[in-house]
Scaffold this active site. Structure first.
Site, PDB file in Angstrom:
ATOM      1  CG  HIS A 115      -2.075  -0.969   1.054  1.00 57.63           C
ATOM      2  ND1 HIS A 115      -2.812  -1.433   2.122  1.00 57.63           N
ATOM      3  CD2 HIS A 115      -2.600  -1.580  -0.044  1.00 57.63           C
ATOM      4  CE1 HIS A 115      -3.741  -2.271   1.689  1.00 57.63           C
ATOM      5  NE2 HIS A 115      -3.627  -2.365   0.380  1.00 57.63           N
TER       6      HIS A 115
ATOM      7  CG  HIS B 123      -3.637  -5.402  -7.969  1.00 56.19           C
ATOM      8  ND1 HIS B 123      -3.367  -4.139  -7.486  1.00 56.19           N
ATOM      9  CD2 HIS B 123      -4.511  -5.951  -7.100  1.00 56.19           C
ATOM     10  CE1 HIS B 123      -4.053  -3.925  -6.380  1.00 56.19           C
ATOM     11  NE2 HIS B 123      -4.758  -5.006  -6.116  1.00 56.19           N
TER      12      HIS B 123
END
Length: 417
Positions: free
Chosen positions: A260, A390
């Site tokens: 993240h 992703h």
């Protein structure tokens, strides 16, 4: 402000036609794998390791929304057959996933399309906005109406002007809010707001994306040595011990998550580019700091290549397994930093990350990417290969400018603006 990445930096892999052709080939391979998830009235299925729908996994809102977004990008790139796949995702989002009685969207469904989990989460709703915005850019029927509805729901129920961030979740009737605040859902809301602003031209969403980023990155992460706290109470006080007994949670793991930090690094650069002359001067330094911290303590802390999933607050691995999405976000962040700065160190990392992907994660036998490489005796985080969101974005980000974000740039390239 220097380049926003309108063209690849000279000397970078992303400037080479051969590398860009390789990225396109990898993207096409991912899309071919993902097509098997379509074909049901309940949206896109969770795929197993071999690319077959997993009957043990109920239809998930986040998967259908993310795959709708992916195929919208593919449609904008001119891939035949992608448009009808977007339409099937939109049909599920406006059909069984939509709560016609109370508004918003259900988190999951039963196999026959009835609501299974009826909570309303900011994480899921961020992806509904993203899917609708990308489908709107692709010109798919009903997408613009869905986008306006989704933005209205987010504004009414999740956005908290007093907090400058989003609340986390509600019950079905929007009567009871969860006493928790999360960085992950807010991060993906930034992604959704960036896309909504680019597609609609409404800069209100940029202002709100900046508000979230300032509080979670420039305040919470910066004052914690760039180790981003993920979990907070309703007053936004960090909860460092949250989920200490569920350390491998898919969405709310204990500790901090270097993946993240990398994802935020890239989003800050998109935000800076979108804001232009109005961008505050901390966005680039903060993006650098997050990336540098991630590679310093998250990459190979146990002597083996790759990013660990989570770290404790002393930078020790908690779940050392290597997850594919972390590597894809590292690729995206490195590409964005190369485009923004031209720094050779980021280019070196960009090449290192793709070498890692090609060597250990890209599954040329069964398709897509291996989602998780286990380390030690840690319980697995994921099963199968749920979606390609992703990985597919990692093939596009090095080829496109930082602003406008993916769908809006692709729409411009089609000449639809």
């Amino acid at each position: 402000m220097t380049t926003t990445g309108d063209s690849p930096q000279s000397g970078s892999w992303a400037s080479l036609p051969a590398h860009r052709a390789w990225l396109d080939g990898e993207g096409e391979r991912l899309l071919a794998f993902a097509e098997a998830a379509a074909g049901t009235t309940t949206g896109f299925a969770w795929l197993d390791d071999g690319g077959r729908p997993d009957p043990g996994q109920p239809p998930q809102l986040w998967i259908t929304a993310r795959m709708t977004h992916v195929f919208a990008l593919a449609c904008l790139r001119g891939r035949p057959g992608a448009g009808p796949l977007v339409d099937s995702g939109l049909a599920a989002l406006t059909g069984p996933f939509r709560d016609a009685e109370h508004g918003g969207w259900f988190s999951s469904l039963t196999a026959d399309g009835a609501p299974a989990a009826t909570d309303k989460s900011a994480y899921d709703h961020a992806f509904v906005v993203l899917a609708a915005a990308s489908a709107t850019a692709a010109g798919r029927p009903g997408a613009a109406e869905l986008l306006q509805e989704a933005l209205s729901v987010v504004e009414r129920h999740f956005w908290s002007g007093g907090e400058g961030r989003c609340m986390e979740s509600w019950d079905r009737t929007w009567s009871e809010a969860e006493p928790y605040r999360g960085a992950n859902s807010n991060m993906h809301t930034v992604e959704a707001f960036l896309t909504a602003a680019a597609v609609t031209g409404d800069d209100r969403w940029l202002t709100r994306a900046l508000s979230i980023a300032e509080r979670l990155v420039h305040q919470a992460a910066r004052t914690n040595g760039w180790r981003l706290p993920e979990h907070f109470d309703p007053q936004w006080q960090p909860l460092p011990d949250y989920n200490d007994d569920r350390r491998n949670d898919k969405f709310r793991p204990y500790g901090s998550t270097p993946g993240h930090w990398l994802e935020w690094s890239r989003l800050l650069l998109h935000l800076e580019a979108a804001l232009g002359a109005d961008a505050p001067d901390w966005l680039l330094p903060d993006a650098r700091s997050l990336f540098d911290a991630a590679v310093e303590v998250g990459w190979a802390p146990d002597g083996e290549s790759g990013f660990v999933y989570t770290l404790d607050w002393q930078d020790r691995p908690v779940v050392a397994s290597r997850l594919h999405w972390v590597l894809t976000e590292a690729i995206g962040a490195a590409a964005a930093l190369v485009a923004r700065t031209g720094d050779a160190d980021y280019e070196r990392w960009y090449r290192t990350f793709w070498d890692e992907a090609a060597t250990r994660f890209i599954d040329r036998e069964r398709g897509s990417w291996v989602h998780e490489l286990p380390v030690g005796d840690a319980a697995p985080v994921w099963s199968g290969k749920p979606d390609v969101y992703h990985a597919y974005q990692a093939t596009l980000l090095p080829q496109l400018p930082l602003a406008p974000v993916l769908a809006a740039t692709l729409r411009q390239e089609l000449g639809d603006d």
